[in-house]
Write a protein that holds these residues in place. Sequence first.
Motif, PDB file in Angstrom:
ATOM      1  N   TRP A 217       0.802  -1.214   0.000  1.00  0.00           N
ATOM      2  CA  TRP A 217       0.000   0.000   0.000  1.00  0.00           C
ATOM      3  C   TRP A 217       0.842   1.274   0.000  1.00  0.00           C
ATOM      4  CZ3 TRP A 217       1.739   2.130   4.427  1.00  0.00           C
ATOM      5  CH2 TRP A 217       2.165   1.264   5.427  1.00  0.00           C
TER       6      TRP A 217
ATOM      7  N   GLU B 170       0.313   3.718  -2.968  1.00  0.00           N
ATOM      8  CA  GLU B 170      -1.019   4.334  -2.872  1.00  0.00           C
ATOM      9  C   GLU B 170      -1.038   5.441  -1.813  1.00  0.00           C
ATOM     10  OE1 GLU B 170      -5.546   2.831  -1.965  1.00  0.00           O
ATOM     11  OE2 GLU B 170      -4.004   1.353  -2.402  1.00  0.00           O
TER      12      GLU B 170
ATOM     13  N   GLU C  97       0.732   8.466  -3.128  1.00  0.00           N
ATOM     14  CA  GLU C  97      -0.109   9.229  -4.059  1.00  0.00           C
ATOM     15  C   GLU C  97      -1.075  10.131  -3.286  1.00  0.00           C
ATOM     16  OE1 GLU C  97      -2.206   6.494  -6.566  1.00  0.00           O
ATOM     17  OE2 GLU C  97      -0.347   5.621  -7.341  1.00  0.00           O
ATOM     18  N   TYR C  98      -1.718   9.581  -2.283  1.00  0.00           N
ATOM     19  CA  TYR C  98      -2.655  10.360  -1.489  1.00  0.00           C
ATOM     20  C   TYR C  98      -1.926  11.464  -0.724  1.00  0.00           C
ATOM     21  CZ  TYR C  98      -5.756   6.383  -2.409  1.00  0.00           C
ATOM     22  OH  TYR C  98      -6.501   5.390  -3.005  1.00  0.00           O
TER      23      TYR C  98
ATOM     24  N   LYS D 173      -8.500   0.064  -3.916  1.00  0.00           N
ATOM     25  CA  LYS D 173      -7.165  -0.264  -4.431  1.00  0.00           C
ATOM     26  C   LYS D 173      -6.609  -1.240  -3.407  1.00  0.00           C
ATOM     27  CE  LYS D 173      -6.110   4.000  -6.930  1.00  0.00           C
ATOM     28  NZ  LYS D 173      -5.138   5.082  -7.066  1.00  0.00           N
TER      29      LYS D 173
END
Length: 171
Positions: A46, A49, A52-53, A125
């Motif tokens: 993760w 991800e 990205e956030y 995701k």
Amino acid sequence: MTRLSIIFGRLLNALAILAALTLLAMVVLVSADIALRNLTRTGFPWANEVSEYALYVITLLTAPWLLRRGQHVRIDLVLTLVPARAAWLMEAAADILGFVVCLVMMRYGIKIVLESAALGSITIKNLVFPEWWLLWSLPVCFALLAIEFVFRFDRLIRSERGRRVEATSVG
């Protein structure tokens, strides 16, 4: 108005510090993920991800702070080519336009957040969570930007009719 501007500036400084800490956490996370993948052939699936956030949140946290400092993206070459009074008028127009655009973006951001929450939309995701958890920061950011445009306009109105000190990065 000046006292409110100072308090608001402190809030924006705190958000910038939060963004810097988020960036630090992201660097630690990505470094740990790379180290684990190279040493143990496992890692944090993760991590990308979350990074990205984090980039999204960092951008939204720092945008009002950068605007306040005059370090946001702008094309300032024209301001150096026109007379100081015209540059001042262009700055006033830009502040008004920026304020209006931020209000429009805030309105649509609120609408999107509310619709996402009402529909129960989820992000799927590696991590699964309600979509509005990511989206709520967008209208908040534009609200902060709109407030800063009001303070910028106030500072401009009370200033000498010339270029802003922070207005140009070129000679």
